[in-house]
Design an enzyme around this catalytic site. Structure first.
Site, PDB file in Angstrom:
ATOM      1  N   ASP A 292      -1.986  21.872  10.013  1.00 59.24           N
ATOM      2  CA  ASP A 292      -2.503  20.946   8.819  1.00 59.24           C
ATOM      3  C   ASP A 292      -3.142  21.735   8.048  1.00 59.24           C
ATOM      4  OD1 ASP A 292      -2.718  18.713   7.894  1.00 59.24           O
ATOM      5  OD2 ASP A 292      -3.731  17.784   9.561  1.00 59.24           O
TER       6      ASP A 292
ATOM      7  N   ASN B 197       0.914  -1.344   0.056  1.00 56.95           N
ATOM      8  CA  ASN B 197       0.074  -0.004  -0.208  1.00 56.95           C
ATOM      9  C   ASN B 197       0.794   1.041  -0.228  1.00 56.95           C
ATOM     10  OD1 ASN B 197      -2.872   1.510   0.311  1.00 56.95           O
ATOM     11  ND2 ASN B 197      -1.478   2.195   2.230  1.00 56.95           N
TER      12      ASN B 197
ATOM     13  N   GLU C 140      -0.968   1.020  -4.643  1.00 55.32           N
ATOM     14  CA  GLU C 140      -1.062   2.329  -5.630  1.00 55.32           C
ATOM     15  C   GLU C 140       0.039   2.551  -6.543  1.00 55.32           C
ATOM     16  OE1 GLU C 140      -1.819   2.271  -2.421  1.00 55.32           O
ATOM     17  OE2 GLU C 140      -3.922   3.479  -1.833  1.00 55.32           O
TER      18      GLU C 140
END
Ligand SMILES: Cc1cc2nc3c(=O)[nH]c(=O)nc-3n(C[C@H](O)[C@H](O)[C@H](O)COP(=O)(O)O)c2cc1C
Length: 435
Positions: free
Chosen positions: A246, A139, A199
């Site tokens: 963030d 992943n 991916e």
């Protein structure tokens, strides 16, 4: 393609700012990147690391489209096709990212940036994490990581991410944090597809890549990235992570997150570190854009003629979605809202527009809402449900939030005033200028 070749191309096209004076990784680089945003910047000399740093490389859809040789409008179909037609990358045993192998780890040597005074420490913000699970295979995810020692970091892993699932199932997971990637890797890592999809195969379908076996962990990693930090993340060994600015440009709270033990570092001999300003446009583009194809598909699967999807920058490129449809049935606006929420679980507000509205123009979007929306019939309010952990107004801890959608499409049958915008006559202006 290695990142350095892309940076050279930018320089040749006059699209790169080169900073030759010595700068510090502590706040200075972030400040300069913010000032030049969205222009790409290369820092040639650091006072506190022997490596160079580049940033603002992919701040706009145009920069990304140019990289792939397509137009911004072709990004959604290109990405949709890559997700559907994945292909395994070529494997090499001679990788640029392994030209130098550092067995003695000292994270202080790397240009890990401190972006903001309030941050809990130096942060890797552009790290693409390769991990694996015995059943699901490999992943790719993004996970920020804060340095807490010479060979230790603490990494933010949101519950529900594939990597979190791997940690829950295995307790400890070998990882490779790959830094210095080109858009096919960056975008593939930011897609959210079924657990079990590697991916890297999406990346390879976007543009051919090569992979190589990591030196100390059993993982296939992008061969052409600049730096690789190999090691292990341990779910139950936790440390304070944060504060950190963030995506919403607000301060994310300090949490107990898993520790990342760095065991080996490999890099290109002349490696360039990839800086990525948290909360700014590059972060936003990489977060939001890969969700647009999934929203598009969910709406299309309902038989609605969907034309375009834009996760808007004003909504932190995460919480707000504008959708353009060609409405054929009166209920399609509301149905498109429901489908769009299925395609992006973190979305909070969704707007549906007709095909005569430019969904990239804030004024046009507001005009359509002002002239075509009636709250008693065109508003869909959902029951409270989990939304985005990034939204400061969601309930802390549970992410519970109220989502709603606005159907800003005009009725198919018009009563009274027209909904169409005046189109003034087009003239050849040269005819009217001069004597
Ligand atoms: C620049 C960037 C930074 C990110 N940082 C984090 C992070 O620190 N922790 C996290 O859990 N997700 C982070 N994400 C989001 C996930 O990596 C991303 O949503 C990914 O698609 C999840 O993949 P998954 O569906 O395979 O779990 C980040 C995304 C981007 C683009």
């Amino acid at each position: 393609m290695i990142l350095e070749s892309y940076i050279k191309e930018l320089g040749e096209r006059g699209e790169l700012t080169v900073i030759k004076k010595s700068v510090s990784k502590n706040l200075e680089i972030a400040g300069v990147l913010k000032t030049f945003e969205p222009t790409p910047v290369l820092f040639e000399k650091l006072m506190d690391s022997e490596y160079r740093v580049a940033g603002n490389l992919f701040c706009t859809k145009k920069q990304i489209a140019d990289y792939f040789g397509i137009t911004p409008e072709q990004i959604i179909p290109t990405l949709t096709s890559a997700i559907e037609n994945r292909s395994p990358p070529e494997v090499t045993d001679k990788a640029p990212c392994q030209e130098v192998v550092e067995n003695h780890v000292n994270l202080d040597d790397l240009p890990i940036l401190i972006h903001n005074k309030i941050d809990g420490g130096p942060y890797i913000s552009s790290g693409v994490v390769v991990s694996a699970d015995p059943e699901f295979g490999q992943n790719l995810d993004f996970h920020r990581a804060m340095q807490i020692g010479k060979d230790k970091m603490v990494t933010r892993v949101v519950k529900g991410r594939d990597f979190y699932k791997f940690l829950e199932r295995n307790g400890e997971v070998d990882v490779a944090f790959c830094i210095g990637n080109t858009p096919e890797i960056l975008i593939a890592a930011a897609t959210s597809v079924e657990t079990g999809v590697d991916e890297l195969e999406i990346a390879n379908a976007l543009k051919r890549i090569r992979t190589v076996k990591a030196k100390s962990v059993d993982l296939m990693i992008p061969a052409d990235c600049e730096f690789v930090l190999e090691g292990r993340v341990i779910l139950e060994e936790k440390a304070d992570e944060g504060p950190f600015i963030d995506l919403t440009e607000t301060v994310d709270v300090v949490r107990q997150e898993p520790v990342f033990e760095v065991k080996k570092i490999t890099h290109r001999s002349d490696a360039i570190w990839q800086g990525l300003l948290p909360g700014r446009s590059e972060h936003k583009i990489l977060m939001g854009m890969p969700r647009e194809p999934t929203i598009f598909k969910k709406i299309k699967d309902r038989g609605i003629d969907v034309l375009d999807v834009n996760i808007t920058p004003g909504g932190a490129s995460w919480l707000h979605v504008a959708v353009k449809i060609k409405k054929k049935h009166e209920d399609e606006g509301i149905k498109a809202i429901e489908a769009a929420f299925e395609g992006h679980k973190s979305a909070k507000h969704i707007w549906i527009y007709d095909d005569d509205v430019d969904i990239y123009d804030e004024q046009e979007r507001e005009w359509a809402m002002a002239t075509r929306f009636q709250a008693d019939v065109d508003l869909l309010i959902k029951d409270k449900e989990p939304g985005s952990s990034l939204d400061p107004s969601a309930e802390p801890g549970t992410k519970m939030t109220t989502k709603c959608g606005f159907d800003c499409t005009k009725p198919l049958v018009t009563k009274g005033k027209s909904f169409d915008k005046a189109r003034f006559p087009e003239v050849d202006i040269k005819k009217y200028l001069g004597e």
